[in-house]
Design an enzyme around this catalytic site. Structure first.
Site, PDB file in Angstrom:
ATOM      1  N   HIS A 102      -8.072  -2.259  12.437  1.00 10.94           N
ATOM      2  CA  HIS A 102      -8.927  -3.439  12.932  1.00 10.94           C
ATOM      3  C   HIS A 102      -8.684  -3.764  14.477  1.00 10.94           C
ATOM      4  O   HIS A 102      -9.066  -4.918  14.712  1.00 10.94           O
ATOM      5  CB  HIS A 102      -8.268  -4.660  12.094  1.00 10.94           C
ATOM      6  CG  HIS A 102      -8.813  -4.190  10.623  1.00 10.94           C
ATOM      7  ND1 HIS A 102      -8.062  -5.534   9.453  1.00 10.94           N
ATOM      8  CD2 HIS A 102      -9.662  -3.903   9.863  1.00 10.94           C
ATOM      9  CE1 HIS A 102      -8.626  -5.189   8.378  1.00 10.94           C
ATOM     10  NE2 HIS A 102      -9.568  -4.143   8.640  1.00 10.94           N
ATOM     11  N   HIS A 121       2.386   0.191  -0.685  1.00 10.60           N
ATOM     12  CA  HIS A 121       1.649   0.318   0.586  1.00 10.60           C
ATOM     13  C   HIS A 121       2.827   0.421   1.492  1.00 10.60           C
ATOM     14  O   HIS A 121       4.160   0.132   1.394  1.00 10.60           O
ATOM     15  CB  HIS A 121       0.880  -0.763   0.737  1.00 10.60           C
ATOM     16  CG  HIS A 121      -0.332  -0.460   1.661  1.00 10.60           C
ATOM     17  ND1 HIS A 121      -0.545   0.254   2.918  1.00 10.60           N
ATOM     18  CD2 HIS A 121      -1.807  -0.308   1.064  1.00 10.60           C
ATOM     19  CE1 HIS A 121      -1.779   0.491   3.294  1.00 10.60           C
ATOM     20  NE2 HIS A 121      -2.529  -0.041   2.641  1.00 10.60           N
ATOM     21  N   ASP A 169     -11.239   2.156  -1.375  1.00  5.32           N
ATOM     22  CA  ASP A 169     -11.829   3.154  -2.158  1.00  5.32           C
ATOM     23  C   ASP A 169     -11.052   2.988  -3.484  1.00  5.32           C
ATOM     24  O   ASP A 169      -9.830   2.967  -3.407  1.00  5.32           O
ATOM     25  CB  ASP A 169     -11.494   4.646  -1.480  1.00  5.32           C
ATOM     26  CG  ASP A 169     -12.285   4.843  -0.149  1.00  5.32           C
ATOM     27  OD1 ASP A 169     -13.607   4.991  -0.323  1.00  5.32           O
ATOM     28  OD2 ASP A 169     -11.692   4.495   0.896  1.00  5.32           O
TER      29      ASP A 169
END
Length: 367
Positions: free
Chosen positions: A2, A89, A318
């Site tokens: 980002h 994650h 995804d």
């Protein structure tokens, strides 16, 4: 993922290679998000710009800087991660390692980091294609429980092309498995869930002699490269784990004359690498990708402070990474092979400056 842009700096590119943005863009376009309903809807054109290292369409031999702007980013989609590390994650491990983490997205654990890999791989591949006629083709052979059969895979290793791979959104060239994989990914997406998969890669027209005998064996370098791609959890080359079910008499790749003054193997259980060094046969390997960690379901977990709670993840992700991972695997393969080509070229060039090896030694050890 980002920030203002992503990209890479490539060092060691030989001077005089014809190179423009168009040579790189084709692979970035294959990697970009928003290609179909099987991928994240994040809409990025991923247009690359060569910032340095080229002039009038040719490489100068100096470092090449490539940049790709970020345009469709939404940092507010990640406000919950200030309190909750996302399950499976890198939020928690990054925080423990650095004491700070990217406030939105995954930072360097984001798949958007792979833009630099794909861009650099496209440059490496252009050299390998022009100089050695090498072909690198990756394709999807597994999505969740759906797998390409061994018989179909063996045929595809010798015939598959990128055009055939890209003919389906799932990038599986097997007509029987592709629609089942497509439906599996759609089902996961509709359930706000994710699934893993397998990407197989074949490298053709590989010169003999690439790779080093010990710690930099060609398969070790390939494994290192593939396992550095986000979401990877497994690597096997040639017969891989299936080879453990075979006897040596069945697994050994016997030699025969290749009709050009050299040798080839009748079978290729070795996957084109023996003793860590390429033997001239096709190199083929498989890479396992886990289900994407970020899903749109509420998940019971804990805050950084240890209090129980529910993480309601947002964002665009995804449901299965393998269709977009295909050019990433190809890129990392190209980078590894290019490095080994440069190393072997240096060895060959310096050896040729020495006096010829006596014939009696050649009879014992080929040079």
């Amino acid at each position: 993922s980002h920030c203002k842009s992503v990209g890479c700096i490539i060092d060691g590119v030989p001077p005089g290679l014809a190179l423009t943005e168009a040579d790189i863009q084709v692979q970035l376009t294959r990697r970009r998000p928003g290609q179909s309903k099987l991928t994240t809807p994040r809409n990025e054109t991923d247009n690359v710009t060569i910032q340095s290292g080229c002039e009038m369409g040719y490489t100068l031999g100096t470092p090449i800087c490539l940049t790709v702007p970020n345009q469709d980013h939404r940092p507010h989609d990640y406000s919950e991660t200030d309190l909750y590390p996302r399950p499976s994650h890198a939020d928690y491990t990054y925080m423990q390692k650095y004491g700070i983490k990217a406030s939105s997205g995954g930072g360097r654990s984001s798949a958007r980091e792979t833009i630099g890999r794909v861009a650099a791989g496209a440059v490496a591949e252009k050299y390998l294609t022009e100089v050695h006629g090498m072909e690198i083709v990756a394709f999807v052979t597994g999505v969740g429980p759906i797998q390409v059969s061994d018989a179909a895979l063996n045929e595809l290793l010798g015939t598959v092309t990128r055009d055939i791979v890209d003919a389906t959104a799932v990038r599986c060239p097997d007509a029987a498995a592709a629609p089942l994989m497509h439906d599996e990914i759609v089902s996961c997406s509709e359930a706000k869930n994710s699934t893993g998969g397998v990407v197989t890669c074949v490298i053709r027209n590989v010169p003999v002699g690439l790779g080093e005998p010990c710690f930099d064996k060609l398969e070790a370098r390939l494994a290192h490269a593939m396992m550095s791609i986000p979401a990877t959890k497994g690597f096997e080359i040639g017969s891989g784990f299936a080879g453990t079910h075979m006897r040596g008499s069945e697994h050994n790749d016997a030699f025969e004359a290749d009709g050009r003054g050299g040798l080839r193997t009748r079978t290729n259980h070795s996957g084109g690498v023996q003793g860590g060094i390429s033997n001239g046969q096709d190199i083929y390997f498989r890479v396992a990708f886990k289900p994407p960690a970020t899903i749109s379901q509420d998940q019971d977990t804990a805050t950084y402070a240890g209090a129980g709670g529910v993480l309601a993840a947002r964002g665009r992700h995804d449901p299965c990474v393998v269709p977009r991972a295909v050019p990433i695997v190809e890129a990392m393969a190209a980078i590894v092979v290019m490095d080994t080509v440069l190393m072997q070229n240096a060895r060959t060039a310096t050896r040729q400056l020495l006096r010829p090896v006596p014939d009696e030694l050649k009879a014992i050890k080929p040079f």
